[in-house]
Design a protein around this motif. Structure first.
Motif, mmCIF file in Angstrom:
data_model
loop_
_atom_site.group_PDB
_atom_site.id
_atom_site.type_symbol
_atom_site.label_atom_id
_atom_site.label_comp_id
_atom_site.label_asym_id
_atom_site.label_seq_id
_atom_site.Cartn_x
_atom_site.Cartn_y
_atom_site.Cartn_z
ATOM 1 N N ARG A 262 -36.441 17.264 -18.048
ATOM 2 C CA ARG A 262 -36.669 18.151 -19.201
ATOM 3 C C ARG A 262 -35.740 17.733 -20.346
ATOM 4 O O ARG A 262 -36.155 17.607 -21.494
ATOM 5 N N GLY A 263 -34.473 17.510 -20.023
ATOM 6 C CA GLY A 263 -33.497 17.084 -21.027
ATOM 7 C C GLY A 263 -33.878 15.730 -21.609
ATOM 8 O O GLY A 263 -33.802 15.522 -22.825
ATOM 9 N N TYR A 264 -34.313 14.831 -20.756
ATOM 10 C CA TYR A 264 -34.648 13.472 -21.207
ATOM 11 C C TYR A 264 -35.797 13.495 -22.201
ATOM 12 O O TYR A 264 -35.803 12.754 -23.184
ATOM 13 N N GLN A 265 -36.779 14.360 -21.956
ATOM 14 C CA GLN A 265 -37.927 14.429 -22.865
ATOM 15 C C GLN A 265 -37.499 14.919 -24.248
ATOM 16 O O GLN A 265 -38.100 14.551 -25.252
ATOM 17 N N LYS A 266 -36.464 15.781 -24.278
ATOM 18 C CA LYS A 266 -36.012 16.308 -25.569
ATOM 19 C C LYS A 266 -35.212 15.276 -26.329
ATOM 20 O O LYS A 266 -35.446 15.012 -27.483
ATOM 21 N N ASN A 267 -34.220 14.704 -25.658
ATOM 22 C CA ASN A 267 -33.300 13.848 -26.384
ATOM 23 C C ASN A 267 -32.714 12.760 -25.499
ATOM 24 O O ASN A 267 -31.492 12.569 -25.471
ATOM 25 N N GLN A 268 -33.590 12.106 -24.749
ATOM 26 C CA GLN A 268 -33.168 11.062 -23.806
ATOM 27 C C GLN A 268 -31.938 11.524 -23.009
ATOM 28 O O GLN A 268 -31.907 12.650 -22.544
ATOM 29 N N LEU A 269 -30.919 10.672 -22.924
ATOM 30 C CA LEU A 269 -29.815 11.033 -22.024
ATOM 31 C C LEU A 269 -28.657 11.747 -22.724
ATOM 32 O O LEU A 269 -27.596 11.948 -22.120
ATOM 33 N N SER A 270 -28.887 12.165 -24.002
ATOM 34 C CA SER A 270 -27.774 12.742 -24.769
ATOM 35 C C SER A 270 -26.965 13.777 -24.010
ATOM 36 O O SER A 270 -25.732 13.720 -23.993
ATOM 37 N N SER A 271 -27.659 14.727 -23.377
ATOM 38 C CA SER A 271 -26.889 15.802 -22.747
ATOM 39 C C SER A 271 -26.425 15.426 -21.336
ATOM 40 O O SER A 271 -25.791 16.234 -20.663
ATOM 41 N N SER A 272 -26.725 14.207 -20.895
ATOM 42 C CA SER A 272 -26.309 13.797 -19.543
ATOM 43 C C SER A 272 -25.210 12.744 -19.563
ATOM 44 O O SER A 272 -24.690 12.363 -18.513
ATOM 45 N N LEU A 273 -24.863 12.271 -20.785
ATOM 46 C CA LEU A 273 -23.981 11.111 -20.850
ATOM 47 C C LEU A 273 -22.608 11.346 -20.221
ATOM 48 O O LEU A 273 -22.053 10.469 -19.569
ATOM 49 N N LYS A 274 -22.105 12.566 -20.390
ATOM 50 C CA LYS A 274 -20.794 12.875 -19.843
ATOM 51 C C LYS A 274 -20.804 12.685 -18.317
ATOM 52 O O LYS A 274 -19.914 12.072 -17.732
ATOM 53 N N ARG A 275 -21.869 13.204 -17.710
ATOM 54 C CA ARG A 275 -21.978 13.094 -16.247
ATOM 55 C C ARG A 275 -22.258 11.657 -15.824
ATOM 56 O O ARG A 275 -21.735 11.185 -14.824
ATOM 57 N N ILE A 276 -23.063 10.952 -16.602
ATOM 58 C CA ILE A 276 -23.348 9.551 -16.254
ATOM 59 C C ILE A 276 -22.060 8.734 -16.292
ATOM 60 O O ILE A 276 -21.775 7.941 -15.397
ATOM 61 N N ARG A 277 -21.255 8.970 -17.332
ATOM 62 C CA ARG A 277 -19.979 8.237 -17.442
ATOM 63 C C ARG A 277 -19.079 8.576 -16.259
ATOM 64 O O ARG A 277 -18.423 7.707 -15.703
ATOM 65 N N LYS A 278 -19.074 9.848 -15.896
ATOM 66 C CA LYS A 278 -18.214 10.262 -14.774
ATOM 67 C C LYS A 278 -18.613 9.539 -13.481
ATOM 68 O O LYS A 278 -17.780 9.116 -12.697
ATOM 69 N N PHE A 279 -19.921 9.380 -13.277
ATOM 70 C CA PHE A 279 -20.397 8.753 -12.037
ATOM 71 C C PHE A 279 -20.368 7.221 -12.100
ATOM 72 O O PHE A 279 -20.469 6.571 -11.069
ATOM 73 N N SER A 280 -20.283 6.664 -13.305
ATOM 74 C CA SER A 280 -20.528 5.225 -13.421
ATOM 75 C C SER A 280 -19.449 4.379 -12.749
ATOM 76 O O SER A 280 -18.250 4.589 -12.941
ATOM 77 N N SER A 281 -19.883 3.385 -11.978
ATOM 78 C CA SER A 281 -18.926 2.516 -11.273
ATOM 79 C C SER A 281 -18.515 1.319 -12.130
ATOM 80 O O SER A 281 -17.682 0.529 -11.722
ATOM 81 N N LEU A 282 -19.111 1.174 -13.312
ATOM 82 C CA LEU A 282 -18.903 -0.084 -14.053
ATOM 83 C C LEU A 282 -17.997 0.038 -15.268
ATOM 84 O O LEU A 282 -17.454 -0.970 -15.733
ATOM 85 N N ILE A 283 -17.835 1.258 -15.790
ATOM 86 C CA ILE A 283 -17.118 1.400 -17.058
ATOM 87 C C ILE A 283 -15.698 0.845 -16.935
ATOM 88 O O ILE A 283 -14.985 1.135 -15.975
ATOM 89 N N ASN A 284 -15.356 0.025 -17.924
ATOM 90 C CA ASN A 284 -14.054 -0.656 -17.993
ATOM 91 C C ASN A 284 -13.891 -1.793 -16.992
ATOM 92 O O ASN A 284 -12.790 -2.275 -16.774
ATOM 93 N N LYS A 285 -14.983 -2.220 -16.390
ATOM 94 C CA LYS A 285 -14.882 -3.364 -15.469
ATOM 95 C C LYS A 285 -15.375 -4.628 -16.167
ATOM 96 O O LYS A 285 -16.248 -4.584 -17.045
ATOM 97 N N ASP A 286 -14.826 -5.761 -15.749
ATOM 98 C CA ASP A 286 -15.346 -7.050 -16.210
ATOM 99 C C ASP A 286 -16.548 -7.395 -15.358
ATOM 100 O O ASP A 286 -16.446 -7.447 -14.126
ATOM 101 N N ILE A 287 -17.662 -7.592 -16.038
ATOM 102 C CA ILE A 287 -18.899 -7.792 -15.287
ATOM 103 C C ILE A 287 -19.703 -8.952 -15.874
ATOM 104 O O ILE A 287 -19.419 -9.420 -16.971
ATOM 105 N N SER A 288 -20.709 -9.372 -15.089
ATOM 106 C CA SER A 288 -21.714 -10.248 -15.692
ATOM 107 C C SER A 288 -23.079 -9.652 -15.372
ATOM 108 O O SER A 288 -23.290 -9.094 -14.296
ATOM 109 N N VAL A 289 -23.977 -9.693 -16.346
ATOM 110 C CA VAL A 289 -25.304 -9.102 -16.175
ATOM 111 C C VAL A 289 -26.359 -10.183 -16.331
ATOM 112 O O VAL A 289 -26.354 -10.921 -17.324
ATOM 113 N N LYS A 290 -27.263 -10.256 -15.362
ATOM 114 C CA LYS A 290 -28.410 -11.158 -15.497
ATOM 115 C C LYS A 290 -29.564 -10.305 -15.991
ATOM 116 O O LYS A 290 -29.994 -9.364 -15.315
ATOM 117 N N SER A 291 -30.021 -10.602 -17.206
ATOM 118 C CA SER A 291 -31.105 -9.821 -17.786
ATOM 119 C C SER A 291 -32.190 -10.806 -18.187
ATOM 120 O O SER A 291 -32.029 -11.563 -19.136
#
Ligand code: BT5
Length: 330
Positions: A262-291
């Motif tokens: 429901r939130g995503y349909q209104k404004n994508q992840l805006s109201s979930s970002l705090k929780r996503i950041r809290k759960f994220s295992s990657l923030i502040n890590k040195d990484i490589s991404v294959k895209s």
């Protein structure tokens, strides 16, 4: 009476007698109420037992003791209270892949919120042609049909949104050890416990449907995993040292999913970002991404409201909407 009407009657009896666990219900009165014959009652009660419900039964009376932990439409819909997600439930014992079935149902017009579940998958799919190990009755194999009105470029964020829904449902069992590994993995204590496979059917400016496939390892023990993933996979049961009720976990996931969607349909992840950041295992890590064919290295600094990963490196700020991440340095 054919099998399916027998099953329907079994469903109705379960719904009635579970309202007062352990209370005795007269079979004759139930038959009258449901407008069926005593013989029809008897065969439906047999079905209820075969499904694994614990009931107390004598010639005259029946009482409800407990429900089995099976992913049936009867159990999933019971007190689910969602408006959208799970409003139609197709549950199977064994399928090749719940995503395959969900895509077929969606092609035939199944409404948004329809879900497909299975006790086992024989050809469970991961991303990019990989497979998802799906042993019987210990995991959750779920696909959700969505028909969002937004444009196809907003679809990639649904993977992160779904991973968030799973992470939130799982944190009730393993409070501080649940993480999201962008974009679609859920980890407990660093091991993969769940994965999301989002499949999009769209035209240039319009989404026909999206199937979100979610696999959760629930009651696997260590020996249930094949050698190839023995070191990287885990289950909620292993991490919490408890036998987990899969129906409860599935229902929690569906409830959180509905709220997040429901939130995503209104404004994508805006109201979930705090929780996503809290759960994220990657923030502040040195990484490589294959895209696609590109490999980009740098420091993961954030996830934005579209679900993209933001990386900083010598050439500046990169915004990546999907890919495979390797953590270079913890
Ligand atoms: C995923 O792919 O993580 C998406 C998995 C989605 C599975 C669900 S189940 C219901 C629905 N129906 C389907 O057919 N699929 C969806 P990916 O990021 O590509 O990860 C796949 C990789 O994870 C494999 O190559 C293995 O290394 C590993 N893996 C396979 N099975 C696993 C399991 N049960 N637990 C943990 N890791 C696993």
């Amino acid at each position: 009476m054919n099998r399916s009407s027998q099953e329907q009657l079994a469903d109705r009896i379960i719904l009635l007698i579970r309202t007062k666990p352990n209370a005795k219900f007269k079979l004759e009165q139930l038959a009258k109420k449901l407008k069926v014959t005593p013989q029809q009652m008897n065969s439906a009660v047999k079905v209820i037992k075969e499904w694994g419900y614990k009931i107390n039964l004598n010639k005259l009376e029946v009482s409800f003791q407990s429900a089995p932990d099976i992913l049936s439409a009867t159990e999933i819909s019971y007190e689910l209270k969602n408006k959208l997600i799970g409003r139609q439930i197709h549950s199977f014992n064994s399928v090749k892949s719940t995503n395959i079935v969900a895509n077929q149902l969606a092609d035939k017009g199944a409404p948004e919120g329809t879900i497909v579940t299975a006790e086992k998958q024989t050809l469970g799919k991961g991303r990019l042609g990989r497979s998802w190990h799906s042993p019987e009755k210990v995991g959750i194999y779920l696909s959700i049909i969505l028909r969002p009105k937004f444009s196809p470029d907003k679809a990639p964020g649904l993977s992160v949104m779904s991973a968030l829904a799973v992470a939130e449902a799982l944190s009730r069992y393993c409070a501080d050890s649940v993480q999201i590994k962008w974009p679609n993995d859920v980890l407990i204590n660093g091991r993969k416990v769940a994965g999301v496979l989002t499949e999009l059917d769209a035209e240039k400016n319009k989404i026909n449907h999206v199937v979100v496939g979610i696999g959760i390892n629930v009651n696997q023990t260590k020996k249930d995993f094949p050698k190839t993933i023995g070191q990287t996979a885990t289950s909620v049961g292993i991490e919490s040292s408890e036998l987990i009720n899969r129906v409860d976990l599935l229902k929690s996931t569906l409830r959180v999913f509905e709220k997040e969607y429901r939130g995503y349909q209104k404004n994508q992840l805006s109201s979930s970002l705090k929780r996503i950041r809290k759960f994220s295992s990657l923030i502040n890590k040195d990484i490589s991404v294959k895209s696609g064919s590109e490999v980009i290295s740098g420091k993961a600094v954030d996830i934005d409201k579209s679900g993209s990963l933001i990386i900083l490196n010598d050439s500046g700020r990169k915004v990546i909407s999907s890919g495979e991440v390797t953590v270079l340095k913890e």
